[in-house]
Design a protein around this motif. Structure first.
Motif, PDB file in Angstrom:
ATOM      1  N   PHE A  72      -4.135  12.420 -21.741  1.00  0.00           N
ATOM      2  CA  PHE A  72      -3.090  13.056 -20.950  1.00  0.00           C
ATOM      3  C   PHE A  72      -1.769  12.369 -21.212  1.00  0.00           C
ATOM      4  CE2 PHE A  72      -4.594   9.788 -18.010  1.00  0.00           C
ATOM      5  CZ  PHE A  72      -3.484   9.400 -17.279  1.00  0.00           C
ATOM      6  N   ILE A  73      -0.720  12.899 -20.588  1.00  0.00           N
ATOM      7  CA  ILE A  73       0.647  12.421 -20.788  1.00  0.00           C
ATOM      8  C   ILE A  73       1.197  12.015 -19.433  1.00  0.00           C
ATOM      9  CG2 ILE A  73       3.000  13.159 -21.410  1.00  0.00           C
ATOM     10  CD1 ILE A  73       1.691  15.162 -23.349  1.00  0.00           C
ATOM     11  N   ALA A  74       2.129  11.073 -19.437  1.00  0.00           N
ATOM     12  CA  ALA A  74       2.871  10.747 -18.221  1.00  0.00           C
ATOM     13  C   ALA A  74       4.319  10.456 -18.586  1.00  0.00           C
ATOM     14  CB  ALA A  74       2.262   9.550 -17.502  1.00  0.00           C
ATOM     15  N   THR A  75       5.221  10.846 -17.702  1.00  0.00           N
ATOM     16  CA  THR A  75       6.600  10.413 -17.813  1.00  0.00           C
ATOM     17  C   THR A  75       6.772   9.185 -16.928  1.00  0.00           C
ATOM     18  OG1 THR A  75       7.196  11.998 -16.082  1.00  0.00           O
ATOM     19  CG2 THR A  75       7.540  12.679 -18.391  1.00  0.00           C
ATOM     20  N   LEU A  76       7.864   8.452 -17.163  1.00  0.00           N
ATOM     21  CA  LEU A  76       8.021   7.151 -16.519  1.00  0.00           C
ATOM     22  C   LEU A  76       9.497   6.859 -16.317  1.00  0.00           C
ATOM     23  CD1 LEU A  76       6.290   4.492 -15.883  1.00  0.00           C
ATOM     24  CD2 LEU A  76       7.014   3.735 -18.131  1.00  0.00           C
ATOM     25  N   GLY A  77       9.830   6.314 -15.173  1.00  0.00           N
ATOM     26  CA  GLY A  77      11.203   5.910 -14.896  1.00  0.00           C
ATOM     27  C   GLY A  77      11.371   5.605 -13.428  1.00  0.00           C
ATOM     28  N   TYR A  78      12.612   5.741 -12.971  1.00  0.00           N
ATOM     29  CA  TYR A  78      12.934   5.556 -11.559  1.00  0.00           C
ATOM     30  C   TYR A  78      13.123   6.943 -10.960  1.00  0.00           C
ATOM     31  CZ  TYR A  78      13.615   0.701 -12.870  1.00  0.00           C
ATOM     32  OH  TYR A  78      13.407  -0.576 -13.339  1.00  0.00           O
ATOM     33  N   ARG A  83      14.190  11.585  -6.063  1.00  0.00           N
ATOM     34  CA  ARG A  83      13.483  12.224  -4.948  1.00  0.00           C
ATOM     35  C   ARG A  83      13.839  13.698  -4.796  1.00  0.00           C
ATOM     36  NH1 ARG A  83      10.114   8.985  -2.613  1.00  0.00           N
ATOM     37  NH2 ARG A  83       9.610  10.510  -0.988  1.00  0.00           N
ATOM     38  N   ASP A  84      14.955  14.126  -5.375  1.00  0.00           N
ATOM     39  CA  ASP A  84      15.330  15.543  -5.308  1.00  0.00           C
ATOM     40  C   ASP A  84      14.430  16.413  -6.189  1.00  0.00           C
ATOM     41  OD1 ASP A  84      17.360  15.022  -3.507  1.00  0.00           O
ATOM     42  OD2 ASP A  84      18.914  14.892  -5.059  1.00  0.00           O
ATOM     43  N   THR A  85      13.593  15.799  -7.014  1.00  0.00           N
ATOM     44  CA  THR A  85      12.760  16.568  -7.951  1.00  0.00           C
ATOM     45  C   THR A  85      11.328  16.744  -7.472  1.00  0.00           C
ATOM     46  OG1 THR A  85      12.016  14.645  -9.248  1.00  0.00           O
ATOM     47  CG2 THR A  85      14.124  15.659  -9.875  1.00  0.00           C
ATOM     48  N   ILE A  86      11.023  16.287  -6.254  1.00  0.00           N
ATOM     49  CA  ILE A  86       9.641  16.386  -5.788  1.00  0.00           C
ATOM     50  C   ILE A  86       9.528  17.390  -4.653  1.00  0.00           C
ATOM     51  CG2 ILE A  86       8.943  14.080  -6.529  1.00  0.00           C
ATOM     52  CD1 ILE A  86       9.384  13.099  -3.680  1.00  0.00           C
ATOM     53  N   LEU A 116       0.832  -1.210   0.000  1.00  0.00           N
ATOM     54  CA  LEU A 116       0.000   0.000   0.000  1.00  0.00           C
ATOM     55  C   LEU A 116       0.865   1.258   0.000  1.00  0.00           C
ATOM     56  CD1 LEU A 116      -2.799  -1.102   2.483  1.00  0.00           C
ATOM     57  CD2 LEU A 116      -2.923  -0.992  -0.019  1.00  0.00           C
ATOM     58  N   ASP A 117       1.982   1.223   0.724  1.00  0.00           N
ATOM     59  CA  ASP A 117       2.910   2.355   0.705  1.00  0.00           C
ATOM     60  C   ASP A 117       3.471   2.564  -0.701  1.00  0.00           C
ATOM     61  OD1 ASP A 117       2.596   2.902   3.395  1.00  0.00           O
ATOM     62  OD2 ASP A 117       4.453   1.905   4.013  1.00  0.00           O
ATOM     63  N   GLN A 118       3.878   1.470  -1.345  1.00  0.00           N
ATOM     64  CA  GLN A 118       4.501   1.558  -2.667  1.00  0.00           C
ATOM     65  C   GLN A 118       3.536   2.088  -3.719  1.00  0.00           C
ATOM     66  OE1 GLN A 118       6.917  -1.785  -3.854  1.00  0.00           O
ATOM     67  NE2 GLN A 118       6.373  -1.544  -6.004  1.00  0.00           N
ATOM     68  N   ILE A 119       2.290   1.678  -3.636  1.00  0.00           N
ATOM     69  CA  ILE A 119       1.318   2.066  -4.662  1.00  0.00           C
ATOM     70  C   ILE A 119       0.674   3.411  -4.361  1.00  0.00           C
ATOM     71  CG2 ILE A 119      -0.862   1.400  -5.760  1.00  0.00           C
ATOM     72  CD1 ILE A 119      -0.006  -1.529  -5.314  1.00  0.00           C
ATOM     73  N   PHE A 120       0.443   3.713  -3.068  1.00  0.00           N
ATOM     74  CA  PHE A 120      -0.296   4.921  -2.717  1.00  0.00           C
ATOM     75  C   PHE A 120       0.405   5.825  -1.712  1.00  0.00           C
ATOM     76  CE2 PHE A 120      -3.764   2.100  -4.171  1.00  0.00           C
ATOM     77  CZ  PHE A 120      -4.319   2.915  -5.131  1.00  0.00           C
ATOM     78  N   ARG A 121       0.610   5.350  -0.496  1.00  0.00           N
ATOM     79  CA  ARG A 121       0.950   6.241   0.608  1.00  0.00           C
ATOM     80  C   ARG A 121       2.314   6.907   0.472  1.00  0.00           C
ATOM     81  NH1 ARG A 121      -1.970   2.237   4.710  1.00  0.00           N
ATOM     82  NH2 ARG A 121      -0.024   1.085   4.490  1.00  0.00           N
ATOM     83  N   LYS A 122       3.303   6.186  -0.026  1.00  0.00           N
ATOM     84  CA  LYS A 122       4.639   6.770  -0.180  1.00  0.00           C
ATOM     85  C   LYS A 122       4.967   7.090  -1.633  1.00  0.00           C
ATOM     86  CE  LYS A 122       6.608   4.917   4.056  1.00  0.00           C
ATOM     87  NZ  LYS A 122       7.671   4.102   4.682  1.00  0.00           N
ATOM     88  N   ALA A 123       4.109   6.701  -2.543  1.00  0.00           N
ATOM     89  CA  ALA A 123       4.331   6.987  -3.968  1.00  0.00           C
ATOM     90  C   ALA A 123       4.126   8.469  -4.224  1.00  0.00           C
ATOM     91  CB  ALA A 123       3.370   6.161  -4.813  1.00  0.00           C
ATOM     92  N   ARG A 124       4.835   8.998  -5.184  1.00  0.00           N
ATOM     93  CA  ARG A 124       4.769  10.421  -5.484  1.00  0.00           C
ATOM     94  C   ARG A 124       4.733  10.632  -6.998  1.00  0.00           C
ATOM     95  NH1 ARG A 124       6.492  13.884  -1.605  1.00  0.00           N
ATOM     96  NH2 ARG A 124       5.394  15.352  -2.962  1.00  0.00           N
ATOM     97  N   THR A 125       4.335  11.831  -7.402  1.00  0.00           N
ATOM     98  CA  THR A 125       4.431  12.259  -8.793  1.00  0.00           C
ATOM     99  C   THR A 125       5.812  12.883  -8.976  1.00  0.00           C
ATOM    100  OG1 THR A 125       2.062  12.641  -9.015  1.00  0.00           O
ATOM    101  CG2 THR A 125       3.500  13.861 -10.507  1.00  0.00           C
ATOM    102  N   TYR A 126       6.575  12.347  -9.908  1.00  0.00           N
ATOM    103  CA  TYR A 126       7.963  12.776 -10.075  1.00  0.00           C
ATOM    104  C   TYR A 126       8.117  13.784 -11.215  1.00  0.00           C
ATOM    105  CZ  TYR A 126       9.753   9.656  -6.573  1.00  0.00           C
ATOM    106  OH  TYR A 126      10.026   9.064  -5.363  1.00  0.00           O
ATOM    107  N   ASN A 127       9.019  14.730 -10.986  1.00  0.00           N
ATOM    108  CA  ASN A 127       9.371  15.729 -11.991  1.00  0.00           C
ATOM    109  C   ASN A 127      10.663  15.379 -12.715  1.00  0.00           C
ATOM    110  OD1 ASN A 127       7.188  17.609 -11.412  1.00  0.00           O
ATOM    111  ND2 ASN A 127       8.215  17.890  -9.452  1.00  0.00           N
TER     112      ASN A 127
END
Length: 196
Positions: free
Chosen positions: A168-174, A177-180, A10-21
């Motif tokens: 819509f568009i999405a970027t994808l990768g690894y 964390r410095d970009t959020i 649940l953390d990986q999918i929702f609670r700790k997951a973030r939208t990355y720049n």
């Protein structure tokens, strides 16, 4: 009945997951993109309509072409990401319904009904885009979904001659964390929900 997922999932999918720049310098393989599709296609859509049509931009040329259709800030994110994906929608999705939903004559529900077609395509391709985000996170990847682009330009560049339109568009990768930013507020249940 299935058991609830554990806290780590649940953390990986929702609670700790973030939208990355931005993302670390690590590639994403075609096998990983296929694995995302193989999960996201299992999510429910109206009459199994599956209207999403995806364009995975993995080459720099494709990412540059997509970036040229986006806002200045989003263009930078798209150019630098390992992968950018256009979540589009097929406005003739109903032509696939005899195969995808053989239980009824579902094609006839849509033929000649442009508003119903557009509403169904948009709603369900949006759902599929959300499934993409969840699937990517479940597979250990991060995403940066975005608006901020010229849909007509995207359609002309990537969907010319088809019945497909950009959603819509999405970027994808690894994710880097410095970009959020710090997590934005998420209201409690009682603020945005009611039970009747």
């Amino acid at each position: 009945m299935t058991d609830p997922l554990g806290a780590e999932a649940l953390d990986q999918i929702f609670r700790k997951a973030r939208t990355y720049n931005g993302y670390r310098d690590a590639s994403v393989s075609e096998e990983q993109l296929t694995a995302i599709w193989d999960l996201m296609k299992m999510g429910p859509t109206s009459a199994n309509s599956l209207p999403a049509r995806l364009v995975w931009c993995t080459s720099q040329a494709a990412k540059d072409a997509l970036a040229d259709c986006a806002s200045e800030a989003n263009a930078v994110k798209i150019r630098k990401a390992p992968v950018a994906v256009i979540i589009g929608m097929d406005l003739e999705f109903y032509e696939e319904l005899p195969r995808l939903f053989p239980h009824a004559d579902a094609r006839s529900w849509f033929v000649g009904k442009p508003k119903m077609i557009a509403d169904t395509a948009f709603r369900n391709s949006s759902l599929q885009g959300a499934y993409l985000i969840i699937a990517a996170r479940a597979l250990g990847l991060d995403t940066g979904p975005m608006s901020g682009f010229d849909a007509d330009k995207v359609d002309a560049e990537f969907f010319a001659g088809t019945s497909h339109k950009a959603n819509f568009i999405a970027t994808l990768g690894y994710g880097d964390r410095d970009t959020i930013f710090d997590r934005s507020p998420r209201p409690d249940f009682t603020e945005f929900n009611s039970i009747r």
